[in-house]
Design a protein around this motif. Structure first.
Motif, PDB file in Angstrom:
ATOM      1  N   LEU A  62       0.809  -1.210   0.000  1.00 42.26           N
ATOM      2  CA  LEU A  62       0.000   0.000   0.000  1.00 42.26           C
ATOM      3  C   LEU A  62       0.850   1.271   0.000  1.00 42.26           C
ATOM      4  CD1 LEU A  62      -2.938  -0.928   2.381  1.00 42.26           C
ATOM      5  CD2 LEU A  62      -3.010  -0.587  -0.089  1.00 42.26           C
ATOM      6  N   ARG A  63       2.034   1.212   0.551  1.00 40.55           N
ATOM      7  CA  ARG A  63       2.911   2.395   0.597  1.00 40.55           C
ATOM      8  C   ARG A  63       3.675   2.605  -0.702  1.00 40.55           C
ATOM      9  NH1 ARG A  63       5.246   2.137   6.719  1.00 40.55           N
ATOM     10  NH2 ARG A  63       3.201   2.313   7.684  1.00 40.55           N
ATOM     11  N   GLY A  64       3.667   1.665  -1.567  1.00 38.93           N
ATOM     12  CA  GLY A  64       4.366   1.790  -2.851  1.00 38.93           C
ATOM     13  C   GLY A  64       4.287   0.477  -3.592  1.00 38.93           C
ATOM     14  N   GLY A  65       4.357   0.542  -4.893  1.00 36.15           N
ATOM     15  CA  GLY A  65       4.340  -0.690  -5.676  1.00 36.15           C
ATOM     16  C   GLY A  65       3.009  -0.978  -6.329  1.00 36.15           C
ATOM     17  N   ILE A  66       2.019  -0.095  -6.152  1.00 39.37           N
ATOM     18  CA  ILE A  66       0.732  -0.285  -6.821  1.00 39.37           C
ATOM     19  C   ILE A  66       0.548   0.853  -7.807  1.00 39.37           C
ATOM     20  CG2 ILE A  66      -1.773  -0.351  -6.550  1.00 39.37           C
ATOM     21  CD1 ILE A  66      -1.321  -1.453  -3.725  1.00 39.37           C
ATOM     22  N   ASP A  67       0.291   0.517  -9.038  1.00 38.05           N
ATOM     23  CA  ASP A  67       0.001   1.521 -10.056  1.00 38.05           C
ATOM     24  C   ASP A  67      -1.509   1.756  -9.995  1.00 38.05           C
ATOM     25  OD1 ASP A  67      -0.409   3.038 -12.339  1.00 38.05           O
ATOM     26  OD2 ASP A  67       1.068   1.908 -13.519  1.00 38.05           O
ATOM     27  N   TRP A  68      -1.924   2.750  -9.223  1.00 41.36           N
ATOM     28  CA  TRP A  68      -3.330   2.970  -8.931  1.00 41.36           C
ATOM     29  C   TRP A  68      -4.187   3.228 -10.168  1.00 41.36           C
ATOM     30  CZ3 TRP A  68      -5.150   1.129  -4.684  1.00 41.36           C
ATOM     31  CH2 TRP A  68      -4.315   1.020  -3.561  1.00 41.36           C
ATOM     32  N   PRO A  69      -3.730   4.003 -11.155  1.00 44.62           N
ATOM     33  CA  PRO A  69      -4.581   4.170 -12.345  1.00 44.62           C
ATOM     34  C   PRO A  69      -4.833   2.846 -13.085  1.00 44.62           C
ATOM     35  CG  PRO A  69      -2.940   5.906 -12.259  1.00 44.62           C
ATOM     36  CD  PRO A  69      -2.579   4.921 -11.182  1.00 44.62           C
ATOM     37  N   VAL A  70      -3.807   2.022 -13.198  1.00 47.80           N
ATOM     38  CA  VAL A  70      -3.985   0.728 -13.851  1.00 47.80           C
ATOM     39  C   VAL A  70      -4.903  -0.165 -13.014  1.00 47.80           C
ATOM     40  CG1 VAL A  70      -2.815  -1.385 -14.587  1.00 47.80           C
ATOM     41  CG2 VAL A  70      -1.819   0.838 -15.122  1.00 47.80           C
ATOM     42  N   ALA A  71      -4.673  -0.186 -11.703  1.00 43.46           N
ATOM     43  CA  ALA A  71      -5.523  -0.993 -10.821  1.00 43.46           C
ATOM     44  C   ALA A  71      -6.978  -0.554 -10.916  1.00 43.46           C
ATOM     45  CB  ALA A  71      -5.025  -0.888  -9.377  1.00 43.46           C
ATOM     46  N   ALA A  72      -7.218   0.762 -10.985  1.00 38.06           N
ATOM     47  CA  ALA A  72      -8.589   1.267 -11.086  1.00 38.06           C
ATOM     48  C   ALA A  72      -9.226   0.873 -12.416  1.00 38.06           C
ATOM     49  CB  ALA A  72      -8.605   2.779 -10.917  1.00 38.06           C
ATOM     50  N   ALA A  73      -8.456   0.952 -13.501  1.00 37.32           N
ATOM     51  CA  ALA A  73      -8.999   0.600 -14.819  1.00 37.32           C
ATOM     52  C   ALA A  73      -9.324  -0.884 -14.909  1.00 37.32           C
ATOM     53  CB  ALA A  73      -8.005   0.994 -15.920  1.00 37.32           C
ATOM     54  N   VAL A  74      -8.408  -1.725 -14.438  1.00 39.89           N
ATOM     55  CA  VAL A  74      -8.638  -3.171 -14.484  1.00 39.89           C
ATOM     56  C   VAL A  74      -9.818  -3.537 -13.581  1.00 39.89           C
ATOM     57  CG1 VAL A  74      -7.649  -5.434 -13.952  1.00 39.89           C
ATOM     58  CG2 VAL A  74      -6.268  -3.727 -15.136  1.00 39.89           C
ATOM     59  N   SER A  75      -9.856  -2.984 -12.386  1.00 37.09           N
ATOM     60  CA  SER A  75     -10.954  -3.289 -11.456  1.00 37.09           C
ATOM     61  C   SER A  75     -12.286  -2.762 -11.962  1.00 37.09           C
ATOM     62  CB  SER A  75     -10.672  -2.675 -10.078  1.00 37.09           C
ATOM     63  OG  SER A  75      -9.509  -3.200  -9.534  1.00 37.09           O
ATOM     64  N   GLY A  76     -12.272  -1.540 -12.489  1.00 38.57           N
ATOM     65  CA  GLY A  76     -13.512  -0.947 -12.991  1.00 38.57           C
ATOM     66  C   GLY A  76     -14.143  -1.763 -14.103  1.00 38.57           C
ATOM     67  N   ALA A  77     -13.320  -2.369 -14.933  1.00 37.04           N
ATOM     68  CA  ALA A  77     -13.852  -3.228 -15.993  1.00 37.04           C
ATOM     69  C   ALA A  77     -14.107  -4.643 -15.490  1.00 37.04           C
ATOM     70  CB  ALA A  77     -12.873  -3.271 -17.166  1.00 37.04           C
ATOM     71  N   GLY A  78     -13.283  -5.103 -14.558  1.00 35.65           N
ATOM     72  CA  GLY A  78     -13.369  -6.487 -14.100  1.00 35.65           C
ATOM     73  C   GLY A  78     -14.556  -6.791 -13.209  1.00 35.65           C
ATOM     74  N   ILE A  79     -14.953  -5.842 -12.390  1.00 35.22           N
ATOM     75  CA  ILE A  79     -16.055  -6.107 -11.452  1.00 35.22           C
ATOM     76  C   ILE A  79     -17.365  -6.379 -12.192  1.00 35.22           C
ATOM     77  CG2 ILE A  79     -17.476  -5.057  -9.639  1.00 35.22           C
ATOM     78  CD1 ILE A  79     -14.814  -3.810  -8.575  1.00 35.22           C
ATOM     79  N   PRO A  80     -17.792  -5.518 -13.123  1.00 33.37           N
ATOM     80  CA  PRO A  80     -19.029  -5.860 -13.842  1.00 33.37           C
ATOM     81  C   PRO A  80     -18.896  -7.129 -14.685  1.00 33.37           C
ATOM     82  CG  PRO A  80     -18.259  -3.648 -14.460  1.00 33.37           C
ATOM     83  CD  PRO A  80     -17.293  -4.201 -13.483  1.00 33.37           C
ATOM     84  N   ALA A  81     -17.703  -7.350 -15.237  1.00 31.09           N
ATOM     85  CA  ALA A  81     -17.503  -8.563 -16.042  1.00 31.09           C
ATOM     86  C   ALA A  81     -17.620  -9.815 -15.171  1.00 31.09           C
ATOM     87  CB  ALA A  81     -16.144  -8.518 -16.738  1.00 31.09           C
ATOM     88  N   ALA A  82     -17.164  -9.732 -13.927  1.00 31.18           N
ATOM     89  CA  ALA A  82     -17.293 -10.873 -13.011  1.00 31.18           C
ATOM     90  C   ALA A  82     -18.764 -11.171 -12.718  1.00 31.18           C
ATOM     91  CB  ALA A  82     -16.533 -10.603 -11.720  1.00 31.18           C
ATOM     92  N   LEU A  83     -19.571 -10.135 -12.612  1.00 38.48           N
ATOM     93  CA  LEU A  83     -21.006 -10.343 -12.396  1.00 38.48           C
ATOM     94  C   LEU A  83     -21.641 -11.031 -13.605  1.00 38.48           C
ATOM     95  CD1 LEU A  83     -21.873  -6.922 -10.720  1.00 38.48           C
ATOM     96  CD2 LEU A  83     -21.666  -9.154  -9.602  1.00 38.48           C
ATOM     97  N   VAL A  84     -21.232 -10.631 -14.801  1.00 41.59           N
ATOM     98  CA  VAL A  84     -21.741 -11.281 -16.020  1.00 41.59           C
ATOM     99  C   VAL A  84     -21.273 -12.738 -16.059  1.00 41.59           C
ATOM    100  CG1 VAL A  84     -21.621 -11.302 -18.548  1.00 41.59           C
ATOM    101  CG2 VAL A  84     -21.915  -9.137 -17.323  1.00 41.59           C
ATOM    102  N   GLY A  85     -19.996 -12.973 -15.742  1.00 41.07           N
ATOM    103  CA  GLY A  85     -19.465 -14.334 -15.720  1.00 41.07           C
ATOM    104  C   GLY A  85     -20.204 -15.222 -14.736  1.00 41.07           C
TER     105      GLY A  85
END
Length: 167
Positions: A62-85
């Motif tokens: 949490l203090r470093g090592g997370i690319d937050w914009p990439v994590a947000a983009a992947v999560s933002g697309a992945g969460i609804p896709a998981a519901l569809v799956g």
């Protein structure tokens, strides 16, 4: 039976911590084959285990090592896709889900054996990184909901393309 499930949880957790593999690749076949849990229930249980382990594993980063914009983009697309799956999972017969799960395991295993190229050395994003992040989120999310596999199996299947970062 409870002792077997607890032992299975310890083994899956240890492997996840050691190699970073998603719990579904190990826990779904073990729960179905060893414990006799129905496929849909095993997939759900594997996702609960993956959430617990991923939540624990992210704390040191949490203090470093997370690319937050990439994590947000992947999560933002992945969460609804998981519901569809998950909705598609409920419509398919268990044998077909197990065949799909086995095919994913084979493809992920072969992909993991291939040598990686160092594409993220400079850390600069290319202009199309957001498109790739969203596509990966959709793929991983769909596989997560459909087959109960998250990071390890589906991420190795859907590798981050080299066009996302410059060399």
């Amino acid at each position: 039976m409870i002792a077997l499930v607890i032992a299975l949880g310890i083994v899956v957790g240890a492997v996840m911590g050691l190699v970073g593999a998603g719990g579904g690749i190990i826990s779904v076949p073990a729960l179905v084959g060893l414990v006799g849990v129905p496929v849909a229930d095993a997939m759900t249980a594997s996702l609960v285990m993956a959430i617990a382990s991923a939540s624990t594993a992210v704390v040191p980063r949490l203090r470093g090592g997370i690319d937050w914009p990439v994590a947000a983009a992947v999560s933002g697309a992945g969460i609804p896709a998981a519901l569809v799956g998950t909705a598609v999972n409920a419509l398919l017969p268990q044998p077909l889900l197990l065949i799909g799960f086995g095919a994913l395991m084979l493809v992920a295993g072969v992909r993991m054996l291939r040598p990686l190229t160092d594409t993220a050395s400079s850390g600069e994003r290319q202009p199309r990184w957001l498109i790739h992040a969203v596509l990966i989120g959709l793929g991983v999310g769909m596989l997560t909901g459909l087959l109960g596999v998250g990071g390890g199996g589906s991420s190795s299947f859907l590798r981050w393309p080299s066009s996302c970062v410059s060399r």
